[in-house]
Design a protein around this motif. Sequence first.
Motif, short mmCIF file in Angstrom:
data_model
loop_
_atom_site.label_atom_id
_atom_site.label_comp_id
_atom_site.label_asym_id
_atom_site.label_seq_id
_atom_site.Cartn_x
_atom_site.Cartn_y
_atom_site.Cartn_z
N MET A 103 8.09 -9.95 -35.17
CA MET A 103 7.81 -11.23 -34.52
C MET A 103 7.91 -11.12 -33.00
O MET A 103 7.12 -11.72 -32.26
CB MET A 103 8.79 -12.29 -35.02
N ALA A 104 8.89 -10.33 -32.52
CA ALA A 104 9.00 -10.13 -31.07
C ALA A 104 7.77 -9.43 -30.52
O ALA A 104 7.27 -9.75 -29.43
CB ALA A 104 10.25 -9.31 -30.75
N GLU A 119 13.53 -14.69 -31.22
CA GLU A 119 13.87 -13.50 -32.03
C GLU A 119 15.12 -12.81 -31.50
O GLU A 119 15.88 -12.22 -32.27
CB GLU A 119 12.69 -12.53 -32.05
N VAL A 126 12.39 -9.11 -37.36
CA VAL A 126 12.67 -9.59 -36.00
C VAL A 126 11.81 -8.84 -34.98
O VAL A 126 11.18 -9.44 -34.10
CB VAL A 126 14.16 -9.40 -35.66
N CYS A 164 14.36 -6.33 -28.47
CA CYS A 164 13.94 -7.64 -27.94
C CYS A 164 14.12 -7.70 -26.43
O CYS A 164 13.26 -8.22 -25.70
CB CYS A 164 14.73 -8.76 -28.61
N GLN A 206 9.87 -14.55 -28.04
CA GLN A 206 10.75 -13.39 -27.86
C GLN A 206 12.22 -13.80 -27.77
O GLN A 206 13.09 -13.15 -28.36
CB GLN A 206 10.34 -12.63 -26.60
N ASP A 254 17.76 -4.35 -33.07
CA ASP A 254 16.77 -5.39 -32.81
C ASP A 254 17.03 -6.09 -31.47
O ASP A 254 16.10 -6.46 -30.75
CB ASP A 254 16.77 -6.42 -33.94
#
Length: 670
Positions: free
Chosen positions: A37-38, A59, A34, A75, A56, A71
């Motif tokens: 990808m963010a 995620e 996560v 984020c 964003q 996470d």
Amino acid sequence: MPQNFTINFKKQKRIVLLFFFFITTVIQAQISAVEKMAEEGFAKRFSDTTASIKIQKQELRLAKKNNSKEDEAICYAYLALTQRKLLHLKEFIHYADMSYDLAQKGTSSRAKAFASAAMGSLKSYIDDKSQAINYLLEAYTLFSKENAHDQCAKIAADISYLFYPASPEKEEKYAREALAHASKSGDPESQLFARLAFGSFLSDKLESEGKEEWQRAMKFFLETVSLAEKNADKIVSKSTIGIAYVNLADLYTKGPKPINEKAFLSNLEKATAIAKKYNVKIIFRSAIGLEGYYFTQKGDYLRAELLFINGIKYQQSLPYTDNYLMAAFYNSLKDVAVKRGDFEAYYAYDTSFTKYNQLKYKESAQSMLQNADARYESSKKAERIKQLELENGLEQKNKLLGYGIAGVLLIGLVFMFRSYHYRQRYYQNREDLLKQEQVHNELKIQLMEKETIENLSARLSLERRLLRSQMDPHFIFNALGNIQSMILQKDTLPAVSYLNKFAKLTRQILEQSRKETISLEEEINTLQNYIELQQLRLNNGFDYKIECDANVETDILIPPLLIQPFIENAVEHGLKPQENNVRGLIEIYFKEDEEQRTLICTITDNGIGLTASRKIKINETHQSLSTTITDERLSIMQKESPNAGFTVSEKDPVTDTHGCVVIINIPILS
């Protein structure tokens, strides 16, 4: 360099670098899918903002679904820093607060480091430098424990900027630490951030050092630019590359003369290209300013003027208007016009500069108010958190009291009674103290809210004074233009008479502009003097009448200088353009609405009328600001007097002659 490009240049380039890019890869084994990808979505904030935010938020939803508070906090930190780039203060505050609150509730030092970095960025954005340093030092300590050298390099560089100019020793200390962490990370972007911070420190020393220090700085900046160019594809923050070019070009101007013009212009050209491609306003302004100042000092005024004009045209081609940049360019054009002795061009540039400078001031004032509100809300939230902590402490103490009583019961009833008695007295006193602190904190919050209301009232008063003060230069500009016209036509005697009347009227306006209110009698005297000036200018080509209704007292108090702009419009756009065989007439009539507490001023003229006037003004480039300023003043007055305002209409050509009717509702002030 011109003042508007140099005074804040060091500060501006620090602002661009400060928190421009906090988050990159740390240790791959510690990054969840996560977070990874963010991070990739965050990296797209320069090329595709919409896609960046979409990734964003996607995620963030996944982190909530997985119930991963670490996470989720990270984020939110990414989203906060993205909103900072977009200059969305409200969203920036929301996401930074969410990140920090979540991180503090958990045990993840990594989440706390990200959250502290986001909060440090927020505090710097709203000019709370001391709090920004505290949060960044917290993030720096946490990332250091994880050996996250790339992030430590960036945060140390940011801390170095914040210590300028108050503490040169700490500025150097953290700049060197940034270099050390960047070297260990092997990350080109972290290395560029660190080198720019240390380069800024070297530039600051040039004012007190000699040629050897300049040569040292030049060698360092050349190496920095070389590093940026070799690793351009690995550096996400393209603006940092543009700053490196501007810094190097600026350094050439501080060295031995003559400077290396080819290298100087080449670096500025590269910086300008990056500024246009990625819409970095400060780099664009600094690059154009450096180059324009160089050609101005060199005596190549035509090239300098063309450079600033092209910069203005480029800004006008964009879908937004950067008032700060436009004001800076027009101010530089004024300097070039003075050096060329072209005072006609100076006048034209000064007119545009005044327009954009006023807009820039309004934007700056609005930004300062927003930052002040944000600091107030932050302080208010801190007080509430402290209050909740006190309440939680009180609750915890009461729980401990219950446990103590249960323990005493096991020993014996007699010992329990004595122990309970003394413990109950102790905790009761403690509870009273905590409640007193709670009441004290509530009173502090109420006081802060009261101060905010008082500040709002003071701000409205300041806006009224500002709008009223704008009327003085507007009137003086028109009057001096009339005197200049008479002198050029060699009408000496009328010019002298006009000048004497103008001096008398100017004194009245200067005295009245310093007052919040004046009497109706004073306003009428000022109007008479102004209309007589206009009659003299137009060879007594019109008459006027001023009358008051029987119930109107001339000692009532009204805001000053509200009516003159409409008289000016009646003369300039109604009477002046009409045929010579028509005798002009302006009639001013006052009556009072006692119920609404307003003075109704009706102005009529027998000029050409609104329709004919608009046709004449189609090809004119001059835009009058008088009625716009008056409208803004009346709009502000509507907050206290809802009936304040004015209407402009055309006379009925069937039942009346040509001309206009203006009705102004003026609040009567006590």
